[in-house]
Scaffold this motif. Structure first.
Motif, PDB file in Angstrom:
ATOM      1  N   GLU A 332     -44.132  -8.410   9.541  1.00  0.00           N
ATOM      2  CA  GLU A 332     -45.060  -7.291   9.714  1.00  0.00           C
ATOM      3  C   GLU A 332     -45.556  -7.225  11.157  1.00  0.00           C
ATOM      4  N   ALA A 333     -45.887  -8.395  11.722  1.00  0.00           N
ATOM      5  CA  ALA A 333     -46.336  -8.440  13.115  1.00  0.00           C
ATOM      6  C   ALA A 333     -45.242  -7.941  14.057  1.00  0.00           C
ATOM      7  N   LEU A 334     -44.014  -8.356  13.803  1.00  0.00           N
ATOM      8  CA  LEU A 334     -42.890  -7.919  14.633  1.00  0.00           C
ATOM      9  C   LEU A 334     -42.724  -6.398  14.577  1.00  0.00           C
ATOM     10  N   LEU A 335     -42.835  -5.827  13.373  1.00  0.00           N
ATOM     11  CA  LEU A 335     -42.675  -4.381  13.225  1.00  0.00           C
ATOM     12  C   LEU A 335     -43.753  -3.615  13.985  1.00  0.00           C
ATOM     13  N   GLN A 336     -44.892  -4.256  14.196  1.00  0.00           N
ATOM     14  CA  GLN A 336     -45.972  -3.593  14.920  1.00  0.00           C
ATOM     15  C   GLN A 336     -45.938  -3.882  16.409  1.00  0.00           C
ATOM     16  N   LEU A 370     -33.557 -10.367  17.136  1.00  0.00           N
ATOM     17  CA  LEU A 370     -34.704 -10.824  17.907  1.00  0.00           C
ATOM     18  C   LEU A 370     -34.226 -11.309  19.264  1.00  0.00           C
ATOM     19  N   LYS A 371     -35.158 -11.371  20.220  1.00  0.00           N
ATOM     20  CA  LYS A 371     -34.835 -11.936  21.533  1.00  0.00           C
ATOM     21  C   LYS A 371     -35.934 -12.921  21.929  1.00  0.00           C
ATOM     22  N   VAL A 372     -35.594 -13.829  22.813  1.00  0.00           N
ATOM     23  CA  VAL A 372     -36.536 -14.842  23.293  1.00  0.00           C
ATOM     24  C   VAL A 372     -37.229 -14.325  24.553  1.00  0.00           C
ATOM     25  N   LEU A 373     -38.550 -14.282  24.518  1.00  0.00           N
ATOM     26  CA  LEU A 373     -39.310 -13.888  25.706  1.00  0.00           C
ATOM     27  C   LEU A 373     -39.646 -15.105  26.566  1.00  0.00           C
ATOM     28  N   SER A 374     -39.935 -16.222  25.912  1.00  0.00           N
ATOM     29  CA  SER A 374     -40.229 -17.463  26.622  1.00  0.00           C
ATOM     30  C   SER A 374     -40.115 -18.609  25.636  1.00  0.00           C
ATOM     31  N   TYR A 389     -40.617 -21.062  20.445  1.00  0.00           N
ATOM     32  CA  TYR A 389     -40.030 -19.904  21.117  1.00  0.00           C
ATOM     33  C   TYR A 389     -40.882 -18.674  20.818  1.00  0.00           C
ATOM     34  N   GLU A 390     -41.104 -17.862  21.842  1.00  0.00           N
ATOM     35  CA  GLU A 390     -41.797 -16.583  21.653  1.00  0.00           C
ATOM     36  C   GLU A 390     -40.740 -15.520  21.399  1.00  0.00           C
ATOM     37  N   LEU A 391     -40.804 -14.899  20.225  1.00  0.00           N
ATOM     38  CA  LEU A 391     -39.769 -13.970  19.784  1.00  0.00           C
ATOM     39  C   LEU A 391     -40.341 -12.585  19.548  1.00  0.00           C
ATOM     40  N   THR A 392     -39.502 -11.583  19.801  1.00  0.00           N
ATOM     41  CA  THR A 392     -39.882 -10.206  19.494  1.00  0.00           C
ATOM     42  C   THR A 392     -38.629  -9.422  19.123  1.00  0.00           C
TER      43      THR A 392
END
Length: 563
Positions: A332-336, A370-374, A389-392
């Protein structure tokens, strides 16, 4: 003049001879050959040019294409005389598991038999050559048969390498495309143990104990855990999406994409193309684009979810739909548009996906969703801990795919679901009860994980339901769930973006020890909203108390009551 954009062509010779649009990836040949690894496993998301690159390797190295140097004229690799001499000089065994999408192990094995049959038919001239003995010919005939025993099937590539070596005097190169497709289908279809036992034996004889193997390349979407099928392969070089090797060999760089847009007269769309399709990161290389989306955009000039619509995404949908409350809340967080933190293990253990949340995000990262931001390094964390891993979500196209996937969860009850949304917005409690019960009756068991009987895990359903609300109403409402407010945590709050109204939804499962009827459960939910002061933050933001509606949802199996 712009080259013709050919859609779905995966044969290298066909692309070149038909003068279709092609981005030169022949430097991959040089990088791989000079790497000198015995067996290279490269994982990339689907539709990232894996099959075309494998076809390119076959056309470059295979004796079947000796004298076909014109295919590479004008391309990077042909500028080097050493490689011009190398073209067409090795026996190459090329096969693909891409079409292994069967529901049971028996049919999967039959398809593998056909692949092995076809390979041996291709090299039928070996059977009657003087390099084979009568024993070899007997084995050859057994592989050509309709039914092939497991022992013969798992040795087929090993033996064919031997026969080719005797005939050509050179060891064979083996190219196996989409090696993990049967693994994914086996996990979804429930025949994991059988396929793992077979492929472990096949891979060991083909890639480990094969003295007639020059080198091999395997491609796939995921790195299946070493313990599952690669336990004997200590000569395996693994290249994943976080590796620096071959970072630009699969997918298009931004420079390549912008050059293509100029060639096709679409330069004005650069920023919009970036917004829709950029975002993939391989190793340290950012701004990688999915080739399938770009090629289709060049062909149509239209923005839509090309890549996301090329597959049913069945495994991804299953993992999120049947996932725990924590999985759904983070999704849900990812979708937002938010990010999540999670450890990542690139060795996918399919039979542990249900109980391992980080494995779900690892699979979505490998699949390109998903991709890795950091990320943390091991030197920055306590000993024994795993880096976070920070993912979005990768880009707009993937986000739209996910939204479509959530809508599909409610397809069987689409009319009732849409009518429930309308009733909710109108505040029609009677209609809400009618339609919500119809929705629950039709799709409640769809969210079960299979570990418990249908209806035993209502959280899976109503957190899926919350995701449905998010997808349908996000443009009009700010939707939050399981957040702090007042003295406790509420389940769902819908706050109108114009700040004129809001709704609080509290879900509660009927507990026969505390509540005699579902009506009592509804009252308990409403009482909790009052006692925990869930409306506190809404009132602080200026929404009038009379414009805040509170609903208690009581669940008992597939039965729902709303008050």
């Amino acid at each position: 003049m712009a080259r013709t954009v050919g859609i779905g062509i995966q044969d290298f010779a066909k692309v070149i001879t038909n003068e279709c649009f092609y981005v030169d990836k022949t430097e991959f040949i040089r990088e791989w050959w000079e790497g000198k690894d015995d067996v290279t496993l490269i994982t990339r998301p689907r539709r990232f040019g894996k099959t075309l690159n494998m076809s390119m390797l076959e056309h470059f190295f295979s004796v079947d294409y000796a004298g076909r140097g014109e295919l590479f004229q004008g391309l990077s690799i042909w500028e080097d005389e050493k490689y011009r001499k190398l073209q067409g000089t090795y026996p190459v065994i090329s096969l693909s598991f891409a079409n292994m999408k069967e529901r049971d192990y028996k049919t999967t094995r039959e398809k593998i038999n056909r692949i092995l049959n076809n390979l041996y038919v291709k090299y039928i001239f070996l059977r009657d050559s003087d390099v084979l003995t009568d024993t070899d010919r007997a084995f050859f005939d057994r592989v050509l048969a309709v039914e092939i025993s497991d022992s013969d099937a798992t040795l087929a590539l090993h033996q064919l390498s031997d026969y080719l070596y005797r005939y050509y005097g050179k060891k064979a190169i083996i190219l196996l495309d989409e090696y993990d497709t049967p693994m994914q289908e086996a996990y979804v279809g429930g025949y994991w143990d059988e396929i793992v036992a077979f492929t472990r034996s096949l891979f060991n004889s083909s890639f480990k104990t094969n003295p007639w193997l020059e080198r091999a390349v395997m491609t796939g979407i995921t790195r299946v855990s070493k313990e599952s099928i690669f336990s004997d392969l200590n000569n395996l070089k693994v290249v994943t999406t976080t590796s620096d090797e071959y970072a630009t060999s699969f997918g298009f760089t931004e420079e390549e994409v912008f050059a293509a847009l100029e060639e096709c007269g679409l330069s004005a769309e650069k920023e919009k193309v970036r917004h829709w399709y950029d975002g993939f990161i391989f190793g340290k290389h950012k701004d990688i684009y999915n080739p399938w989306s770009i090629i289709n955009f060049l062909d149509t000039g239209r923005f839509t979810t090309f890549w996301a619509n090329t597959s049913s995404n069945s495994l991804v949908g299953k993992l999120i739909r049947e996932g725990s409350r924590a999985v759904k809340e983070r999704f849900e967080a990812l979708l937002q548009g938010e990010t999540i933190q999670s450890p990542i293990d690139e060795q996918i253990v399919y039979n542990q996906l249900k109980g391992n949340e980080s494995a779900v995000w690892s699979l979505l990262l490998a699949g390109g969703y998903l991709k890795v931001l950091s990320h943390e390094s091991y030197t920055d964390i306590p000993e024994g801990a795993q880096p976070e891993y920070e993912l979005t979500i990768t880009n707009l196209e993937v986000k739209l795919m996910f939204r479509s996937m959530v809508r599909d969860w409610f397809k069987e009850a689409e009319t009732d679901y849409n009518d429930f949304i309308k009733a909710l917005l109108l505040g029609d409690k009677k209609a809400m009860n009618v339609y919500m019960n119809r929705v629950a009756l039709n799709i409640f068991s769809y969210f079960d994980s299979g570990k418990k009987p249908s209806g035993a895990e209502p959280e899976r359903f109503y957190h899926g339901f919350v995701l449905g609300l998010l997808v349908e109403l996000q443009s009009r409402y700010i939707i939050t769930s399981n957040r702090e407010s007042g003295f406790g945590r509420y389940d769902v709050v819908l706050e109108a973006r114009n700040q004129e109204e809001a709704m609080i939804l509290e879900f509660k499962v009927h507990d026969p020890e505390d509540e005699e009827t579902l009506k009592d459960t509804v009252q308990a939910a409403l009482q909790q909203i009052e006692e925990k002061q869930y409306a506190a933050q809404l009132l602080e933001r200026g929404i009038p108390a009379e414009r805040i509606r509170s609903y208690g949802f009581a669940f008992q199996g597939k039965k729902v009551m709303i008050g």
